[in-house]
Motif scaffolding. Structure first.
Motif, PDB file in Angstrom:
ATOM      1  N   GLY A  90       0.839  -1.188   0.000  1.00 48.74           N
ATOM      2  CA  GLY A  90       0.000   0.000   0.000  1.00 48.74           C
ATOM      3  C   GLY A  90       0.868   1.228   0.000  1.00 48.74           C
ATOM      4  O   GLY A  90       1.824   1.301   0.765  1.00 48.74           O
ATOM      5  N   GLY A  91       0.602   2.154  -0.879  1.00 49.89           N
ATOM      6  CA  GLY A  91       1.358   3.393  -0.936  1.00 49.89           C
ATOM      7  C   GLY A  91       2.839   3.170  -1.167  1.00 49.89           C
ATOM      8  O   GLY A  91       3.665   3.928  -0.676  1.00 49.89           O
ATOM      9  N   GLY A  92       3.193   2.108  -1.881  1.00 54.33           N
ATOM     10  CA  GLY A  92       4.588   1.845  -2.200  1.00 54.33           C
ATOM     11  C   GLY A  92       5.361   1.108  -1.124  1.00 54.33           C
ATOM     12  O   GLY A  92       6.560   0.879  -1.277  1.00 54.33           O
ATOM     13  N   GLU A  93       4.707   0.742  -0.023  1.00 49.92           N
ATOM     14  CA  GLU A  93       5.391  -0.003   1.031  1.00 49.92           C
ATOM     15  C   GLU A  93       4.802  -1.396   1.158  1.00 49.92           C
ATOM     16  O   GLU A  93       3.638  -1.615   0.850  1.00 49.92           O
ATOM     17  CB  GLU A  93       5.302   0.730   2.362  1.00 49.92           C
ATOM     18  CG  GLU A  93       6.037   2.066   2.339  1.00 49.92           C
ATOM     19  CD  GLU A  93       6.328   2.564   3.729  1.00 49.92           C
ATOM     20  OE1 GLU A  93       7.356   2.160   4.285  1.00 49.92           O
ATOM     21  OE2 GLU A  93       5.510   3.352   4.228  1.00 49.92           O
ATOM     22  N   LYS A  94       5.637  -2.330   1.634  1.00 46.18           N
ATOM     23  CA  LYS A  94       5.225  -3.717   1.787  1.00 46.18           C
ATOM     24  C   LYS A  94       5.303  -4.103   3.259  1.00 46.18           C
ATOM     25  O   LYS A  94       6.299  -3.829   3.929  1.00 46.18           O
ATOM     26  CB  LYS A  94       6.151  -4.609   0.954  1.00 46.18           C
ATOM     27  CG  LYS A  94       5.764  -6.063   0.928  1.00 46.18           C
ATOM     28  CD  LYS A  94       6.692  -6.824  -0.027  1.00 46.18           C
ATOM     29  CE  LYS A  94       6.327  -8.268  -0.141  1.00 46.18           C
ATOM     30  NZ  LYS A  94       7.206  -8.981  -1.086  1.00 46.18           N
TER      31      LYS A  94
ATOM     32  N   ASP B 259       2.308  -6.690  10.606  1.00 47.45           N
ATOM     33  CA  ASP B 259       3.578  -6.359  11.253  1.00 47.45           C
ATOM     34  C   ASP B 259       3.649  -4.884  11.626  1.00 47.45           C
ATOM     35  O   ASP B 259       3.005  -4.029  10.988  1.00 47.45           O
ATOM     36  CB  ASP B 259       4.757  -6.676  10.323  1.00 47.45           C
ATOM     37  CG  ASP B 259       4.944  -8.159  10.099  1.00 47.45           C
ATOM     38  OD1 ASP B 259       4.281  -8.971  10.767  1.00 47.45           O
ATOM     39  OD2 ASP B 259       5.781  -8.505   9.228  1.00 47.45           O
ATOM     40  N   GLU B 260       4.446  -4.593  12.644  1.00 46.08           N
ATOM     41  CA  GLU B 260       4.614  -3.218  13.121  1.00 46.08           C
ATOM     42  C   GLU B 260       5.320  -2.313  12.119  1.00 46.08           C
ATOM     43  O   GLU B 260       5.019  -1.139  12.039  1.00 46.08           O
ATOM     44  CB  GLU B 260       5.432  -3.229  14.435  1.00 46.08           C
ATOM     45  CG  GLU B 260       4.711  -3.820  15.613  1.00 46.08           C
ATOM     46  CD  GLU B 260       3.668  -2.889  16.200  1.00 46.08           C
ATOM     47  OE1 GLU B 260       3.776  -1.666  16.021  1.00 46.08           O
ATOM     48  OE2 GLU B 260       2.744  -3.395  16.837  1.00 46.08           O
ATOM     49  N   LYS B 261       6.283  -2.859  11.384  1.00 46.55           N
ATOM     50  CA  LYS B 261       7.120  -2.038  10.496  1.00 46.55           C
ATOM     51  C   LYS B 261       7.088  -2.581   9.083  1.00 46.55           C
ATOM     52  O   LYS B 261       6.941  -3.790   8.879  1.00 46.55           O
ATOM     53  CB  LYS B 261       8.557  -2.026  11.002  1.00 46.55           C
ATOM     54  CG  LYS B 261       8.713  -1.397  12.362  1.00 46.55           C
ATOM     55  CD  LYS B 261      10.143  -1.409  12.799  1.00 46.55           C
ATOM     56  CE  LYS B 261      10.278  -0.814  14.193  1.00 46.55           C
ATOM     57  NZ  LYS B 261      11.648  -0.818  14.659  1.00 46.55           N
ATOM     58  N   PRO B 262       7.288  -1.707   8.083  1.00 41.96           N
ATOM     59  CA  PRO B 262       7.340  -2.187   6.701  1.00 41.96           C
ATOM     60  C   PRO B 262       8.590  -3.043   6.474  1.00 41.96           C
ATOM     61  O   PRO B 262       9.563  -2.945   7.212  1.00 41.96           O
ATOM     62  CB  PRO B 262       7.401  -0.897   5.862  1.00 41.96           C
ATOM     63  CG  PRO B 262       7.886   0.148   6.780  1.00 41.96           C
ATOM     64  CD  PRO B 262       7.483  -0.259   8.171  1.00 41.96           C
ATOM     65  N   MET B 263       8.511  -3.855   5.426  1.00 41.25           N
ATOM     66  CA  MET B 263       9.654  -4.695   5.079  1.00 41.25           C
ATOM     67  C   MET B 263      10.705  -3.827   4.408  1.00 41.25           C
ATOM     68  O   MET B 263      10.389  -2.839   3.752  1.00 41.25           O
ATOM     69  CB  MET B 263       9.195  -5.807   4.146  1.00 41.25           C
ATOM     70  CG  MET B 263       8.161  -6.701   4.818  1.00 41.25           C
ATOM     71  SD  MET B 263       7.528  -7.953   3.724  1.00 41.25           S
ATOM     72  CE  MET B 263       8.944  -9.043   3.677  1.00 41.25           C
TER      73      MET B 263
END
Length: 106
Positions: A75-79, A101-105
């Motif tokens: 979403g919005g360029g983040e995974k 998950d708490e943080k993007p990959m």
């Protein structure tokens, strides 16, 4: 307290969401397509109508309590990674929990 991260759609990171009424096939599994579609719908409902760009799961999941699958959303360029855990199976319907998950990959 859980925090939201904005990705073009706000993702409720770390939050466990419950989905209901997933169809279980005659082979006692939930198909990859059904799993991905239902995760997208649950995230859309919990994010003010904003759907993730995509949800990808590795394959079907056995329709047995406690089974898990590791999936991903973009979403919005983040995974982000997410974990799906079956919490109940009743006939042809299953209930599962989705934890983002708490943080993007990276």
């Amino acid at each position: 307290m859980h925090r939201s991260i904005r990705l073009g759609l706000p993702v409720l990171c770390g939050l466990v969401l419950t989905a209901c009424s997933v169809s279980v096939s005659a082979g006692n599994e939930i198909s990859k397509a059904d799993l991905e579609k239902n995760i997208s719908t649950v995230l859309e409902q919990s994010n003010n109508g904003r759907r993730p760009d995509s949800v990808t799961c590795p394959g079907p999941i056995k329709a047995e309590n406690g089974q898990t699958a590791r999936c991903f959303l973009t979403g919005g360029g983040e995974k982000y990674g997410l974990t799906v855990t079956l919490s109940g199976v009743n006939g042809s319907k299953a209930t599962y929990d989705v934890k983002v998950d708490e943080k993007p990959m990276q």
